[in-house]
Design a protein around this motif. Structure first.
Motif, mmCIF file in Angstrom:
data_model
loop_
_atom_site.group_PDB
_atom_site.id
_atom_site.type_symbol
_atom_site.label_atom_id
_atom_site.label_comp_id
_atom_site.label_asym_id
_atom_site.label_seq_id
_atom_site.Cartn_x
_atom_site.Cartn_y
_atom_site.Cartn_z
ATOM 1 N N ARG A 122 0.832 -1.210 0.000
ATOM 2 C CA ARG A 122 0.000 0.000 0.000
ATOM 3 C C ARG A 122 0.860 1.251 0.000
ATOM 4 O O ARG A 122 0.599 2.204 -0.732
ATOM 5 N N ASP A 143 0.865 3.960 -2.921
ATOM 6 C CA ASP A 143 0.553 5.365 -2.632
ATOM 7 C C ASP A 143 1.663 6.286 -3.127
ATOM 8 O O ASP A 143 1.394 7.343 -3.707
ATOM 9 N N GLN A 180 1.210 9.054 -6.054
ATOM 10 C CA GLN A 180 1.496 10.486 -5.879
ATOM 11 C C GLN A 180 2.404 10.988 -7.004
ATOM 12 O O GLN A 180 2.170 12.045 -7.587
ATOM 13 N N LEU A 221 -7.970 8.725 -5.297
ATOM 14 C CA LEU A 221 -7.783 9.700 -4.217
ATOM 15 C C LEU A 221 -9.085 9.943 -3.475
ATOM 16 O O LEU A 221 -10.172 9.852 -4.044
#
Length: 194
Positions: free
Chosen positions: A91, A95, A99, A159
């Motif tokens: 995860r 992430d 980003q 998101l």
């Protein structure tokens, strides 16, 4: 029969950046030709030329970064998820890659708008023989802008609402500003070519 070509490592974000770099390159070419044909303008056009060359270098770097970001994302999807620790590490990696997958196209869009701004500023000073190249460059920059914003959109889906809304506002602002600038440059270029 020849074997099929190798699959390119380039995806939407990197192609958007490279398209922008080509667009900036056309404006730079027009500036260089104008500086040679009109030596009295050479000094005044040096600042915009240097700014555009900086943008072009950044777009090339962003294209490479986009390829790396995509690889990092694919690598993250392949991480094990057998244990809670595995799932947590996966995860975090997803992430981080997500980003970066939003940051790169957003910066490409911003640089495209900066390039369009400079194209609009120099168009009237360009030698008539190469004014069409400024318009063509603006067209490529607009395509780069659209492509980068679509790449951003695909990466906004995961998101939460608040951070997504913030990025959508930036997307809309860059998109609107770029459209106005490109429309102005293209319309004025067509007028100058008459």
């Amino acid at each position: 029969m020849r074997p099929p070509p190798a699959i390119s490592p380039h995806r939407g974000g990197s192609v958007a950046a490279l398209s922008g770099a080509f667009g900036v390159g056309l404006v730079c070419m027009a500036l260089n030709i104008t500086r040679r044909k009109r030596p009295e303008q050479a000094a005044a056009l040096l600042g915009p030329l240097e700014s555009l060359l900086g943008l072009q270098a950044e777009l090339r770097t962003l294209a490479d970064q986009d390829v790396q970001v995509f690889r990092a994302y694919v690598d993250a999807t392949r991480l094990p998820k057998d244990t809670n620790e595995d799932r947590q590490a996966r995860r975090v990696a997803l992430d981080r890659a997500g980003q970066q997958a939003r940051d790169v196209p957003l910066r490409v869009a911003q640089v495209a708008v900066e390039g369009l701004t400079l194209a609009a500023e120099v168009l009237e000073q360009i030698h008539p023989e190469v004014q069409s190249d400024v318009g063509a460059g603006a067209g490529l920059l607009l395509g780069s802008l659209h492509a980068s914003l679509l790449t951003l959109d695909i990466n906004l889906r995961h998101l939460d609402e608040e951070p997504r809304r913030t990025l959508e506002e930036l997307r809309d602002r860059y998109g609107a500003r770029g459209e106005v600038l490109a429309t102005q440059v293209l319309a004025r270029t067509r007028e100058l070519l008459q």
